[in-house]
Write a protein that holds these residues in place. Structure first.
Motif, PDB file in Angstrom:
ATOM      1  N   TYR A 492      40.237 -10.490  15.955  1.00  0.00           N
ATOM      2  CA  TYR A 492      39.124 -11.127  16.665  1.00  0.00           C
ATOM      3  C   TYR A 492      38.935 -10.478  18.040  1.00  0.00           C
ATOM      4  CZ  TYR A 492      36.371 -14.889  18.875  1.00  0.00           C
ATOM      5  OH  TYR A 492      35.409 -15.612  19.523  1.00  0.00           O
ATOM      6  N   ASP A 493      40.036 -10.308  18.773  1.00  0.00           N
ATOM      7  CA  ASP A 493      39.946  -9.682  20.095  1.00  0.00           C
ATOM      8  C   ASP A 493      39.441  -8.239  20.002  1.00  0.00           C
ATOM      9  OD1 ASP A 493      40.365 -11.056  22.462  1.00  0.00           O
ATOM     10  OD2 ASP A 493      42.518 -11.225  22.154  1.00  0.00           O
ATOM     11  N   ALA A 494      39.897  -7.504  19.002  1.00  0.00           N
ATOM     12  CA  ALA A 494      39.482  -6.104  18.865  1.00  0.00           C
ATOM     13  C   ALA A 494      37.983  -5.998  18.630  1.00  0.00           C
ATOM     14  CB  ALA A 494      40.245  -5.439  17.724  1.00  0.00           C
ATOM     15  N   LEU A 495      37.436  -6.905  17.865  1.00  0.00           N
ATOM     16  CA  LEU A 495      36.001  -6.862  17.576  1.00  0.00           C
ATOM     17  C   LEU A 495      35.169  -7.336  18.767  1.00  0.00           C
ATOM     18  CD1 LEU A 495      36.168  -8.135  13.898  1.00  0.00           C
ATOM     19  CD2 LEU A 495      35.304  -5.902  14.638  1.00  0.00           C
ATOM     20  N   MET A 496      35.775  -8.127  19.661  1.00  0.00           N
ATOM     21  CA  MET A 496      35.052  -8.614  20.832  1.00  0.00           C
ATOM     22  C   MET A 496      35.154  -7.651  22.016  1.00  0.00           C
ATOM     23  SD  MET A 496      33.544 -11.451  20.013  1.00  0.00           S
ATOM     24  CE  MET A 496      33.158 -12.234  21.585  1.00  0.00           C
ATOM     25  N   ALA A 497      36.004  -6.616  21.913  1.00  0.00           N
ATOM     26  CA  ALA A 497      36.193  -5.662  23.010  1.00  0.00           C
ATOM     27  C   ALA A 497      35.723  -4.273  22.599  1.00  0.00           C
ATOM     28  CB  ALA A 497      37.672  -5.617  23.407  1.00  0.00           C
ATOM     29  N   ASP A 498      35.504  -3.424  23.595  1.00  0.00           N
ATOM     30  CA  ASP A 498      35.163  -2.010  23.354  1.00  0.00           C
ATOM     31  C   ASP A 498      33.986  -1.843  22.402  1.00  0.00           C
ATOM     32  OD1 ASP A 498      37.289  -0.696  24.916  1.00  0.00           O
ATOM     33  OD2 ASP A 498      38.640  -1.647  23.480  1.00  0.00           O
ATOM     34  N   GLY A 499      33.048  -2.791  22.435  1.00  0.00           N
ATOM     35  CA  GLY A 499      31.883  -2.708  21.563  1.00  0.00           C
ATOM     36  C   GLY A 499      32.227  -2.753  20.095  1.00  0.00           C
ATOM     37  N   TYR A 546      26.483  -4.016  13.417  1.00  0.00           N
ATOM     38  CA  TYR A 546      26.992  -5.337  13.030  1.00  0.00           C
ATOM     39  C   TYR A 546      28.304  -5.198  12.248  1.00  0.00           C
ATOM     40  CZ  TYR A 546      21.983  -6.118  13.738  1.00  0.00           C
ATOM     41  OH  TYR A 546      20.722  -6.117  14.240  1.00  0.00           O
ATOM     42  N   HIS A 547      28.993  -6.333  12.135  1.00  0.00           N
ATOM     43  CA  HIS A 547      30.208  -6.352  11.319  1.00  0.00           C
ATOM     44  C   HIS A 547      30.496  -7.796  10.899  1.00  0.00           C
ATOM     45  CE1 HIS A 547      34.141  -5.198   9.818  1.00  0.00           C
ATOM     46  NE2 HIS A 547      34.650  -6.240  10.456  1.00  0.00           N
ATOM     47  N   ILE A 548      30.932  -7.971   9.645  1.00  0.00           N
ATOM     48  CA  ILE A 548      31.388  -9.272   9.166  1.00  0.00           C
ATOM     49  C   ILE A 548      32.884  -9.177   8.907  1.00  0.00           C
ATOM     50  CG2 ILE A 548      31.229 -11.009   7.339  1.00  0.00           C
ATOM     51  CD1 ILE A 548      28.318 -10.115   6.905  1.00  0.00           C
ATOM     52  N   GLU A 549      33.643 -10.080   9.511  1.00  0.00           N
ATOM     53  CA  GLU A 549      35.099 -10.079   9.335  1.00  0.00           C
ATOM     54  C   GLU A 549      35.545 -11.451   8.841  1.00  0.00           C
ATOM     55  OE1 GLU A 549      38.847  -8.238   9.251  1.00  0.00           O
ATOM     56  OE2 GLU A 549      36.835  -7.400   9.552  1.00  0.00           O
ATOM     57  N   THR A 568      37.532 -18.433   7.385  1.00  0.00           N
ATOM     58  CA  THR A 568      36.366 -18.313   8.266  1.00  0.00           C
ATOM     59  C   THR A 568      35.762 -16.918   8.154  1.00  0.00           C
ATOM     60  OG1 THR A 568      37.461 -19.805   9.838  1.00  0.00           O
ATOM     61  CG2 THR A 568      35.575 -18.563  10.660  1.00  0.00           C
ATOM     62  N   ALA A 569      34.445 -16.848   8.169  1.00  0.00           N
ATOM     63  CA  ALA A 569      33.746 -15.559   8.214  1.00  0.00           C
ATOM     64  C   ALA A 569      32.905 -15.515   9.480  1.00  0.00           C
ATOM     65  CB  ALA A 569      32.863 -15.384   6.986  1.00  0.00           C
ATOM     66  N   LEU A 570      33.039 -14.429  10.242  1.00  0.00           N
ATOM     67  CA  LEU A 570      32.309 -14.294  11.498  1.00  0.00           C
ATOM     68  C   LEU A 570      31.437 -13.046  11.469  1.00  0.00           C
ATOM     69  CD1 LEU A 570      35.084 -15.162  14.130  1.00  0.00           C
ATOM     70  CD2 LEU A 570      33.375 -16.680  13.123  1.00  0.00           C
ATOM     71  N   LEU A 571      30.222 -13.204  11.991  1.00  0.00           N
ATOM     72  CA  LEU A 571      29.284 -12.099  12.118  1.00  0.00           C
ATOM     73  C   LEU A 571      29.294 -11.621  13.574  1.00  0.00           C
ATOM     74  CD1 LEU A 571      26.917 -10.256  11.327  1.00  0.00           C
ATOM     75  CD2 LEU A 571      25.389 -12.221  11.647  1.00  0.00           C
ATOM     76  N   CYS A 580      28.187 -10.372  20.542  1.00  0.00           N
ATOM     77  CA  CYS A 580      27.859 -11.753  20.155  1.00  0.00           C
ATOM     78  C   CYS A 580      28.545 -12.051  18.822  1.00  0.00           C
ATOM     79  CB  CYS A 580      26.351 -11.925  20.008  1.00  0.00           C
ATOM     80  SG  CYS A 580      25.451 -11.629  21.550  1.00  0.00           S
ATOM     81  N   CYS A 581      29.001 -13.273  18.666  1.00  0.00           N
ATOM     82  CA  CYS A 581      29.737 -13.644  17.465  1.00  0.00           C
ATOM     83  C   CYS A 581      29.296 -15.026  17.010  1.00  0.00           C
ATOM     84  CB  CYS A 581      31.238 -13.630  17.775  1.00  0.00           C
ATOM     85  SG  CYS A 581      32.264 -14.241  16.421  1.00  0.00           S
ATOM     86  N   GLN A 582      29.071 -15.181  15.716  1.00  0.00           N
ATOM     87  CA  GLN A 582      28.710 -16.495  15.176  1.00  0.00           C
ATOM     88  C   GLN A 582      29.319 -16.699  13.794  1.00  0.00           C
ATOM     89  OE1 GLN A 582      24.395 -16.841  14.378  1.00  0.00           O
ATOM     90  NE2 GLN A 582      24.234 -14.640  14.836  1.00  0.00           N
ATOM     91  N   ASN A 583      29.603 -17.956  13.505  1.00  0.00           N
ATOM     92  CA  ASN A 583      30.207 -18.320  12.231  1.00  0.00           C
ATOM     93  C   ASN A 583      29.171 -18.288  11.111  1.00  0.00           C
ATOM     94  OD1 ASN A 583      32.583 -19.608  10.748  1.00  0.00           O
ATOM     95  ND2 ASN A 583      30.940 -21.093  10.365  1.00  0.00           N
ATOM     96  N   ILE A 584      29.540 -17.729   9.955  1.00  0.00           N
ATOM     97  CA  ILE A 584      28.655 -17.717   8.791  1.00  0.00           C
ATOM     98  C   ILE A 584      29.083 -18.838   7.851  1.00  0.00           C
ATOM     99  CG2 ILE A 584      27.767 -16.370   6.850  1.00  0.00           C
ATOM    100  CD1 ILE A 584      28.458 -13.849   8.325  1.00  0.00           C
ATOM    101  N   GLU A 585      28.145 -19.667   7.494  1.00  0.00           N
ATOM    102  CA  GLU A 585      28.456 -20.769   6.577  1.00  0.00           C
ATOM    103  C   GLU A 585      28.835 -20.201   5.211  1.00  0.00           C
ATOM    104  OE1 GLU A 585      25.275 -23.577   6.484  1.00  0.00           O
ATOM    105  OE2 GLU A 585      25.141 -23.697   8.684  1.00  0.00           O
ATOM    106  N   SER A 586      29.800 -20.851   4.565  1.00  0.00           N
ATOM    107  CA  SER A 586      30.354 -20.317   3.311  1.00  0.00           C
ATOM    108  C   SER A 586      29.286 -20.137   2.242  1.00  0.00           C
ATOM    109  CB  SER A 586      31.465 -21.235   2.797  1.00  0.00           C
ATOM    110  OG  SER A 586      30.966 -22.549   2.587  1.00  0.00           O
ATOM    111  N   GLY A 587      28.316 -21.047   2.170  1.00  0.00           N
ATOM    112  CA  GLY A 587      27.282 -20.946   1.147  1.00  0.00           C
ATOM    113  C   GLY A 587      26.398 -19.733   1.313  1.00  0.00           C
ATOM    114  N   ASP A 588      26.268 -19.254   2.535  1.00  0.00           N
ATOM    115  CA  ASP A 588      25.410 -18.102   2.780  1.00  0.00           C
ATOM    116  C   ASP A 588      26.050 -16.787   2.356  1.00  0.00           C
ATOM    117  OD1 ASP A 588      23.334 -19.604   3.800  1.00  0.00           O
ATOM    118  OD2 ASP A 588      24.158 -19.609   5.830  1.00  0.00           O
ATOM    119  N   LEU A 589      27.354 -16.829   2.084  1.00  0.00           N
ATOM    120  CA  LEU A 589      28.027 -15.620   1.610  1.00  0.00           C
ATOM    121  C   LEU A 589      28.337 -15.682   0.116  1.00  0.00           C
ATOM    122  CD1 LEU A 589      30.498 -14.884   4.547  1.00  0.00           C
ATOM    123  CD2 LEU A 589      28.716 -13.367   3.703  1.00  0.00           C
TER     124      LEU A 589
END
Length: 593
Positions: A492-499, A546-549, A568-571, A580-589
């Motif tokens: 989580y930290d790696a995706l929020m840092a260094d772009g 973008y990235h989904i993790e 949890t899935a985060l976009l 920017c980071c937001q939670n993806i609802e399970s049904g949408d994946l």
């Protein structure tokens, strides 16, 4: 001095991205007297390369700007210049030679003149005298000793030290920049000042040597700032010692900056406890990235502040920093100094924790320097201070901190730079500070530094990817954190840092496992729910922006408490300045999360 004679103003900057304001002032102040040229190099150039660049220009007069970051290199250069350019008149100026000037000129007899203090008028007067004499007399001008701000030698070689001067009127100073050089300079840091002097008298600062504050006329400031905006420069860094010393001067400047439409960033050093609600209201409206503030706190120990003649209103400082950070539109850079009087390990721990709790964008830890001309020199004996005799004159030991402790603090500062100030692993660190160290950030970084040194990491360089592994290993051993938890927190930290560009190999990235699921998501209308207006282009473009993790913990919640064990899935969106980071609802994946 005939026009054919050339003057070269030499600046040895700390970095290529920097520019020299001083040599540009001198160029403009003396352009009516001779052909003048700026030579800007860096302290990273080899000595013989610097000598060669000067030699190519064949200056009749060479002026050298001497600062704490370049003085040792300048001293080496001075020994070589007479051998390559025996007829060149050498002039040195700047803070490093404005004090203890006679001693400097005796040590370096090849230096013909030293400019003491503000040099624009003094250098112009010196060059005027040269113009009136035969060039054979330029090294020993009879009247040079009478020029305010010029130290010289007489015919017998005796040094006449003179005295440091300040410009009588800021209004008489030239504008330092030219339109024809902007194409080369606009991506670098352009230094600018609207005032000289400081209302405060802090013992560790050279501003304590002068009294009062002088200002450029406001109309001129706004005109010159317009020039920078029109030239599309990347950053203008104000060198005003305290930008907000006079509200009637700085508030109109802030309002002018607010009204611009530009990419230019304006950096100020401010006494943040003197900002009132009217000023804060203007700062709150600034476009993101337009303004950057530097705040010198130095210590939160009242006795320390008293000993160095500094007044901090801590409640006001903390309140204003929290308020400005809540605007989410500007970078806040905060300073602490190691080695101040009465500041031992326990005291610094409190100062560090006080400031860390505010969570500024950068918390810089500097080491006390004993600058020539600063009143800190008067405290050397009573504080049992030992410090470097050569630049940068940094403290080695004090009555309150031993050499061993200050040496250790250099490792502490390096660790802190690698992680907090680089914007890496802040959330992981804060999680353990909150849950394992009862909020004591200093204790966390103290333990981490001890572990760092025990592994010999302070002796080697580090790739960014490896930093995540070092922290992972430390937290698992020290705090008993599970491998799974650390993997979640650090991804989580790696995706929020260094772009989001750094993907440490040691972490369990799940690209292949969910590849078909994410591919379906990017092609479906469901993506519009999270990225309105999104349209599929190509996979390369998506991977760049973008990235989904996928996580086994609700990692976004770790800033409030213990993260819940939950799929949890985060976009992650890298298209803006901040991730920017937001939670993806399970049904949408279409995945049973």
């Amino acid at each position: 001095m005939e026009k054919k004679e050339k003057i070269v103003w030499l600046a040895l900057n700390a970095k290529y991205s920097h520019t020299s304001l001083a040599v540009r002032y001198l160029r403009e102040a003396c352009q009516d007297l001779a052909d003048t040229e700026i030579l800007e190099l860096t302290i990273n150039h080899l000595l013989l390369e610097i000598l060669g660049e000067i030699y190519e220009r064949q200056p009749r007069v060479l002026g050298i700007a001497c600062y704490i970051w370049n003085i040792e290199l300048v001293k080496q250069l001075l020994h070589l210049l007479p051998k390559a350019l025996p007829d060149t008149v050498l002039i040195c100026g700047g803070p490093e030679v404005s004090y203890e000037t006679a001693g400097f000129m005796k040590e370096f007899p090849m230096v013909d003149y030293v400019v003491r203090g503000e040099g624009e008028q003094a250098v112009h007067s010196l060059l005027q005298q040269m113009q009136q004499r035969d060039s054979s007399e330029w090294r020993r001008l009879d009247g040079a000793a009478e020029i305010p701000g010029i130290a010289s030698r007489d015919a017998a070689g005796r040094v006449h030290e003179g005295c440091a001067v300040t410009a009588a009127s800021m209004e008489e100073l030239p504008f330092a920049y030219r339109e024809e050089e902007m194409a080369e300079l606009r991506e670098r840091i352009l230094y600018y000042e609207t005032s000289r002097g400081c209302p405060f008298s802090c013992a560790y600062c050279l501003s304590c040597a002068t009294r009062g504050v002088r200002y450029l006329p406001l109309s001129r400031v706004l005109s010159e700032l317009s020039f920078f905006v029109q030239q599309d420069v990347r950053q203008v860094k104000f060198v005003d010692r305290t930008f907000n010393a006079s509200k009637e001067h700085f508030l109109p400047i802030l309002r002018f900056i607010l009204a611009q439409e530009c990419r230019t960033n304006f950096h100020f050093e401010v006494a943040i406890d003197y900002l009132d609600e009217e000023v804060l209201a203007v700062l709150a409206q600034m476009p993101k990235g337009r303004v950057q503030l530097e705040i010198g706190i130095q210590s939160t120990n009242p006795l320390t502040l008293q000993r160095v003649s500094r007044v901090n209103h801590w409640d006001k400082i903390a309140g204003n920093i929290r308020k400005i950070l809540s605007f989410h539109n500007m970078h806040l850079h905060v300073d602490l100094i190691l080695g101040l009087p009465e500041e031992g390990m326990v005291s610094f721990q409190k100062s560090f924790n006080d400031v860390y709790a505010l969570q500024p964008d950068m918390l810089q830890l500097g080491f006390l320097k004993f600058l020539k001309g600063a009143s800190m020199m008067e405290l050397v004996e009573q504080g049992n201070y030992q410090y470097m005799d050569m630049a940068p004159y940094e403290v080695l030991s004090t009555k309150w901190l031993s050499y061993a402790e200050l040496r250790w603090f250099r490792s502490f500062e390096a660790v802190f730079e690698y992680y907090y100030n680089a914007g890496r692993c802040k959330r992981t660190a804060n999680y353990f500070i909150r849950t394992r160290e009862a909020g004591d950030a200093f204790r966390f970084y103290q333990r981490f530094t001890d572990d760092w040194e025990s592994r010999g990491y302070h002796r080697i360089g580090h790739a960014v990817k490896n930093l995540y592994g070092h922290l992972r290993e430390f937290c698992m051993v020290r705090y008993g954190a599970s491998s799974e938890l650390m993997d979640n927190l650090l991804r989580y930290d790696a995706l929020m840092a260094d772009g989001g560009r750094i993907r440490p190999d040691a972490l369990d990235w799940n690209l292949e496992k969910y590849q078909s699921v994410t591919a379906d998501f990017w092609r479906s209308p469901r993506v519009q729910k999270y990225l309105p207006g999104f349209s599929f282009t190509n996979w390369r473009d998506i991977r760049r922006k973008y990235h989904i993790e996928f996580f086994t913990y609700a990692v976004q919640a770790m800033e409030q408490g213990e993260p819940e064990k939950k799929e949890t899935a985060l976009l992650f969106d890298f298209t803006a300045g901040d991730v920017c980071c937001q939670n993806i609802e399970s049904g949408d994946l279409h995945l049973g999360l």
